[in-house]
Design a protein around this motif. Sequence first.
Motif, PDB file in Angstrom:
ATOM      1  N   ALA A 151      19.187  34.618 -15.947  1.00 57.29           N
ATOM      2  CA  ALA A 151      18.164  35.251 -16.775  1.00 57.29           C
ATOM      3  C   ALA A 151      17.250  36.093 -15.899  1.00 57.29           C
ATOM      4  O   ALA A 151      16.958  35.728 -14.763  1.00 57.29           O
ATOM      5  CB  ALA A 151      17.350  34.195 -17.523  1.00 57.29           C
ATOM      6  N   SER A 152      16.807  37.231 -16.451  1.00 60.83           N
ATOM      7  CA  SER A 152      15.877  38.110 -15.758  1.00 60.83           C
ATOM      8  C   SER A 152      14.678  38.355 -16.662  1.00 60.83           C
ATOM      9  O   SER A 152      14.825  38.517 -17.874  1.00 60.83           O
ATOM     10  CB  SER A 152      16.536  39.447 -15.419  1.00 60.83           C
ATOM     11  OG  SER A 152      17.604  39.249 -14.526  1.00 60.83           O
ATOM     12  N   ALA A 179       7.323  23.931   5.680  1.00 56.81           N
ATOM     13  CA  ALA A 179       8.195  24.734   4.820  1.00 56.81           C
ATOM     14  C   ALA A 179       8.174  24.165   3.399  1.00 56.81           C
ATOM     15  O   ALA A 179       7.913  22.984   3.188  1.00 56.81           O
ATOM     16  CB  ALA A 179       9.611  24.714   5.372  1.00 56.81           C
ATOM     17  N   GLN A 180       8.438  25.034   2.431  1.00 60.53           N
ATOM     18  CA  GLN A 180       8.417  24.639   1.028  1.00 60.53           C
ATOM     19  C   GLN A 180       9.839  24.439   0.515  1.00 60.53           C
ATOM     20  O   GLN A 180      10.736  25.197   0.873  1.00 60.53           O
ATOM     21  CB  GLN A 180       7.730  25.716   0.191  1.00 60.53           C
ATOM     22  CG  GLN A 180       6.342  26.079   0.660  1.00 60.53           C
ATOM     23  CD  GLN A 180       5.385  24.915   0.532  1.00 60.53           C
ATOM     24  OE1 GLN A 180       5.346  24.256  -0.482  1.00 60.53           O
ATOM     25  NE2 GLN A 180       4.628  24.661   1.574  1.00 60.53           N
ATOM     26  N   LEU A 181      10.020  23.458  -0.359  1.00 57.27           N
ATOM     27  CA  LEU A 181      11.314  23.236  -0.993  1.00 57.27           C
ATOM     28  C   LEU A 181      11.513  24.269  -2.095  1.00 57.27           C
ATOM     29  O   LEU A 181      10.637  24.453  -2.950  1.00 57.27           O
ATOM     30  CB  LEU A 181      11.387  21.829  -1.602  1.00 57.27           C
ATOM     31  CG  LEU A 181      11.421  20.673  -0.609  1.00 57.27           C
ATOM     32  CD1 LEU A 181      11.281  19.339  -1.329  1.00 57.27           C
ATOM     33  CD2 LEU A 181      12.724  20.718   0.177  1.00 57.27           C
ATOM     34  N   GLY A 182      12.663  24.922  -2.095  1.00 60.67           N
ATOM     35  CA  GLY A 182      12.957  25.941  -3.098  1.00 60.67           C
ATOM     36  C   GLY A 182      12.941  25.402  -4.514  1.00 60.67           C
ATOM     37  O   GLY A 182      12.598  26.119  -5.453  1.00 60.67           O
ATOM     38  N   ARG A 183      13.288  24.143  -4.682  1.00 58.91           N
ATOM     39  CA  ARG A 183      13.313  23.579  -6.040  1.00 58.91           C
ATOM     40  C   ARG A 183      11.911  23.482  -6.646  1.00 58.91           C
ATOM     41  O   ARG A 183      11.759  23.328  -7.837  1.00 58.91           O
ATOM     42  CB  ARG A 183      13.987  22.213  -6.046  1.00 58.91           C
ATOM     43  CG  ARG A 183      13.209  21.133  -5.330  1.00 58.91           C
ATOM     44  CD  ARG A 183      13.878  19.760  -5.486  1.00 58.91           C
ATOM     45  NE  ARG A 183      13.311  18.820  -4.566  1.00 58.91           N
ATOM     46  CZ  ARG A 183      13.970  18.248  -3.581  1.00 58.91           C
ATOM     47  NH1 ARG A 183      15.250  18.520  -3.396  1.00 58.91           N
ATOM     48  NH2 ARG A 183      13.368  17.395  -2.779  1.00 58.91           N
ATOM     49  N   PHE A 208      11.184  38.423 -12.311  1.00 56.68           N
ATOM     50  CA  PHE A 208      11.636  37.076 -11.976  1.00 56.68           C
ATOM     51  C   PHE A 208      13.073  36.948 -12.436  1.00 56.68           C
ATOM     52  O   PHE A 208      13.438  37.441 -13.503  1.00 56.68           O
ATOM     53  CB  PHE A 208      10.769  36.034 -12.701  1.00 56.68           C
ATOM     54  CG  PHE A 208      11.091  34.615 -12.332  1.00 56.68           C
ATOM     55  CD1 PHE A 208      10.387  33.973 -11.331  1.00 56.68           C
ATOM     56  CD2 PHE A 208      12.106  33.921 -12.974  1.00 56.68           C
ATOM     57  CE1 PHE A 208      10.688  32.670 -10.981  1.00 56.68           C
ATOM     58  CE2 PHE A 208      12.419  32.619 -12.623  1.00 56.68           C
ATOM     59  CZ  PHE A 208      11.698  31.997 -11.627  1.00 56.68           C
ATOM     60  N   SER A 209      13.896  36.288 -11.638  1.00 59.08           N
ATOM     61  CA  SER A 209      15.268  36.013 -12.060  1.00 59.08           C
ATOM     62  C   SER A 209      15.655  34.620 -11.609  1.00 59.08           C
ATOM     63  O   SER A 209      15.104  34.083 -10.642  1.00 59.08           O
ATOM     64  CB  SER A 209      16.244  37.058 -11.498  1.00 59.08           C
ATOM     65  OG  SER A 209      16.257  36.998 -10.088  1.00 59.08           O
ATOM     66  N   LYS A 243      16.096  30.719  -7.902  1.00 61.50           N
ATOM     67  CA  LYS A 243      15.014  31.488  -8.492  1.00 61.50           C
ATOM     68  C   LYS A 243      14.472  32.464  -7.468  1.00 61.50           C
ATOM     69  O   LYS A 243      14.454  32.162  -6.283  1.00 61.50           O
ATOM     70  CB  LYS A 243      13.871  30.567  -8.934  1.00 61.50           C
ATOM     71  CG  LYS A 243      14.295  29.508  -9.943  1.00 61.50           C
ATOM     72  CD  LYS A 243      13.445  28.275  -9.828  1.00 61.50           C
ATOM     73  CE  LYS A 243      13.982  27.395  -8.745  1.00 61.50           C
ATOM     74  NZ  LYS A 243      13.691  25.996  -8.842  1.00 61.50           N
ATOM     75  N   SER A 244      14.032  33.621  -7.949  1.00 53.96           N
ATOM     76  CA  SER A 244      13.360  34.557  -7.062  1.00 53.96           C
ATOM     77  C   SER A 244      12.447  35.437  -7.900  1.00 53.96           C
ATOM     78  O   SER A 244      12.663  35.609  -9.099  1.00 53.96           O
ATOM     79  CB  SER A 244      14.363  35.424  -6.297  1.00 53.96           C
ATOM     80  OG  SER A 244      15.079  36.259  -7.176  1.00 53.96           O
TER      81      SER A 244
END
Length: 141
Positions: free
Chosen positions: A128-129, A3-7, A67-68, A32-33
């Motif tokens: 931010a978007s 699994a990957q770290l979101g940070r 991206f946001s 972030k997404s």
Amino acid sequence: MAAQLGRNLVLRIGDGGSPTENFTTIAGMQTKSFTINAGEPADISDSESANQWQEMLEGAGYKSIEFSGDGVFKDATSDETLRSKVIPQQLKTNYQIVVPDFGTYEGPFIITSLEYSGEHQDVITFSASFVSAGEITWSAA
């Protein structure tokens, strides 16, 4: 693959340098997404479509990436980096979205919104978007 770290999903902003552009991570993003949009397909169905099944035109529509992120500004410089790009909608600013162990999306984006908020006994945060403003390239890790 683990699994990957979101940070480790990061957004970087380019400095516009030529021939080599340098990218720095936008400071303080905690969530972030991003979304890859394939575009709206073009319906080419007609009365002669096989058994009246809907038909779509391959390759039609506009592609985009959105991206946001939310976070905390670490200093006045990181705030100015984003704020200075919102009102003029600078289309020449390149960004990178780095997806850990997969690769990097790179190209021009504009900031479509920048929001500040804060609670009485907490830090000021921002949201931010961004939306792509031209061709985005993919480089595998």
